[in-house]
Design an enzyme around this catalytic site. Structure first.
Site, mmCIF file in Angstrom:
data_model
loop_
_atom_site.group_PDB
_atom_site.id
_atom_site.type_symbol
_atom_site.label_atom_id
_atom_site.label_comp_id
_atom_site.label_asym_id
_atom_site.label_seq_id
_atom_site.Cartn_x
_atom_site.Cartn_y
_atom_site.Cartn_z
ATOM 1 N N HIS A 185 -6.350 4.497 9.624
ATOM 2 C CA HIS A 185 -7.207 5.621 9.999
ATOM 3 C C HIS A 185 -8.213 5.149 11.043
ATOM 4 O O HIS A 185 -8.938 4.180 10.835
ATOM 5 C CB HIS A 185 -7.911 6.194 8.770
ATOM 6 C CG HIS A 185 -6.980 6.905 7.838
ATOM 7 N ND1 HIS A 185 -7.182 6.960 6.484
ATOM 8 C CD2 HIS A 185 -5.839 7.597 8.081
ATOM 9 C CE1 HIS A 185 -6.200 7.666 5.928
ATOM 10 N NE2 HIS A 185 -5.375 8.055 6.880
ATOM 11 N N GLU A 188 -12.024 4.024 10.657
ATOM 12 C CA GLU A 188 -12.344 3.049 9.613
ATOM 13 C C GLU A 188 -12.396 1.638 10.199
ATOM 14 O O GLU A 188 -11.621 0.750 9.842
ATOM 15 C CB GLU A 188 -11.351 3.204 8.465
ATOM 16 C CG GLU A 188 -11.445 4.605 7.860
ATOM 17 C CD GLU A 188 -10.367 4.940 6.839
ATOM 18 O OE1 GLU A 188 -9.626 4.023 6.426
ATOM 19 O OE2 GLU A 188 -10.262 6.121 6.463
ATOM 20 N N HIS A 314 -8.877 0.396 3.691
ATOM 21 C CA HIS A 314 -9.443 1.657 4.172
ATOM 22 C C HIS A 314 -10.947 1.659 3.891
ATOM 23 O O HIS A 314 -11.480 0.792 3.211
ATOM 24 C CB HIS A 314 -8.796 2.849 3.460
ATOM 25 C CG HIS A 314 -7.392 3.128 3.890
ATOM 26 N ND1 HIS A 314 -7.064 4.128 4.778
ATOM 27 C CD2 HIS A 314 -6.215 2.532 3.560
ATOM 28 C CE1 HIS A 314 -5.758 4.134 4.976
ATOM 29 N NE2 HIS A 314 -5.214 3.168 4.232
ATOM 30 N N GLU A 387 -10.420 0.735 -0.787
ATOM 31 C CA GLU A 387 -11.396 1.578 -0.087
ATOM 32 C C GLU A 387 -12.697 0.777 -0.061
ATOM 33 O O GLU A 387 -13.323 0.559 -1.101
ATOM 34 C CB GLU A 387 -11.592 2.905 -0.804
ATOM 35 C CG GLU A 387 -10.371 3.823 -0.788
ATOM 36 C CD GLU A 387 -10.188 4.558 0.531
ATOM 37 O OE1 GLU A 387 -11.049 4.396 1.426
ATOM 38 O OE2 GLU A 387 -9.199 5.288 0.671
#
Length: 424
Positions: A185, A188, A314, A387
């Site tokens: 992404h 990020e 992420h 994450e």
């Protein structure tokens, strides 16, 4: 318009949801939708259970993060109207465009030195060219340990560069392999720094750190710091952040919904090309995911996959996630109870070192076409998503100051080691 397989109203009815009322306190200055006109792109929060989070995610809004049961997301006025019509009442906690302007004006409003560099004050983050230069330097400084190659091209023709780290990097040895990838992404950027941390620690630390030497001597380790270089560079174009998530094919494809395992199966991705979780026209329709998956398949030698473990980094929410995302079930046609238990045990062990929250990926909300699902469902690779920092934060969640890079990447050193050691 929401163009998923079910409308908001249908989804809400399916989960028995009448009203989604926020249980979080309203920050100073925040307003509910009924108290002020909705901004062009508002940031909202709602305290939600699992079924409610599925409904929110399936509505096509841009889900930013999860923390303590609260879901943060970006919605347009049209999306907000549809949420309200479905009985969902989020609390506005910010204006995306205003927050972006404030983030881009830090450091006295000083502009980036060049249009293809990070905003002033964030120069420590690596651009695409800087990543490639660092990879080449690692290979030059440690010719026996590191070798750089390209696994393919992005939509705009950039090389998707990868570095191999092993005690005999130029030789394909019969050793367990580990894969780390970052920046699926675009916005990020901290994840790219995480991959660069892995590279520098395993090369520069080889001569002085006995644990590093043992890992490098016994494994072949592959690192892809930028899976989505086009999106990442677009996100900082002009020296300003844009909150761009997808690749740069037309309106963009969400690379982490484009993997060809359970692709589009379960209301966990978007059919609208304008949606933030648009899954593409088919599994692996994006050249970036096709290139990375082709590399993984190339490591399947005589029917045996050499890559044994994988992390896809992420941001944000501080979570350790494992398959599957498309179902709440722990045992499926592609996951035995013993296999699930191993995922959970190692996931919790890693989370114990970085203070992240461990859970099955679908514990957040349903997703389909994600990389973890394909890595395990197709290739039986022990695959996790991290994450990273912070736990919450709206725009700032994706654009933390460069001053946190060292602390927040080194925070995962022990977890990275655990994964490598479990690649057997």
């Amino acid at each position: 318009m929401f163009t998923k397989r079910r409308t908001w109203t249908g989804l809400v009815a399916a989960v028995g949801l009448a009203v989604l009322a926020t249980a979080t306190s309203v920050p100073a200055g925040a307003q509910t939708g009924d108290q002020a006109a909705a901004p062009a792109r508002g940031i909202y929060s709602v305290q939600a259970d699992k079924a409610q989070r599925n409904a929110i995610e399936a509505g096509g809004v841009d889900v930013l993060g999860q923390r303590g049961g609260a879901t943060e997301f970006v919605a347009t006025p049209q999306q907000l109207d549809e949420l309200r019509a479905a009985g969902i009442a989020p609390t506005q906690i910010g204006d995306l465009d205003k927050q972006l302007a404030e983030r881009n004006s830090r450091n006295g409003g000083k502009a980036a030195a060049k249009a293809d560099e990070f905003p002033a004050g964030d120069e420590a983050y690596h651009t695409y060219d800087e990543v490639n230069a660092e990879l080449e330097k690692a290979a030059t400084d440690h010719p026996d340990l590191a070798a750089v190659s390209s696994i393919g091209k992005s939509v705009e023709g950039r090389d998707l560069n990868m570095i191999k780290i092993s005690d005999n990097a130029g030789t394909d040895e019969d050793e367990p392999e580990v894969l780390f990838n970052c920046n699926q992404h675009a916005r990020e950027h901290l994840t790219t720094e995480m991959c660069m941390r892995v590279v520098s620690r395993l090369t520069d630390g080889y001569e002085t750190d006995a644990k590093v030497k043992e890992m490098v001597d016994g494994k072949e380790i592959w690192v892809v710091p930028m899976v989505n270089p086009d999106g990442a560079m677009y996100d900082i174009e002009g020296g300003e952040y844009k909150m761009w998530r997808k690749n740069r094919d037309g309106e963009g494809t969400d690379l982490n919904r484009n993997w060809d395992y359970k692709w589009g199966c379960c209301d966990g991705s978007d059919t609208d090309p304008g949606g933030e979780t648009y899954r593409g026209t088919a599994g692996f329709s994006a050249p970036e995911t096709k290139a990375l998956s082709d590399f993984v398949l190339s490591r399947n030698v005589n029917g045996a996959q050499q890559i044994k473990a994988h992390i896809d980094f992420h941001t944000y929410s501080e979570l350790v996630l494992w398959p599957f995302g498309h179902t709440d079930e722990t045992v499926t046609e592609d996951m035995t109870q013993e296999e699930y238990d191993r995922f959970e045990t190692i996931g919790k062990e890693m989370a114990g070192t970085n203070d992240y929250t461990p859970m099955q990926s679908s514990g957040l909300y349903i997703t389909d076409g994600d990389s973890n699902g394909w890595m395990w469902g197709s290739q039986k690779i022990l695959s996790y998503t991290f994450e990273m920092y912070p736990g919450q934060g709206g725009v700032d969640g994706f654009y933390p100051p460069a001053s946190v890079i060292e602390e927040q990447t080194s925070r995962n050193d022990a977890a990275v080691d655990i994964l490598i050691q479990n690649a057997a």
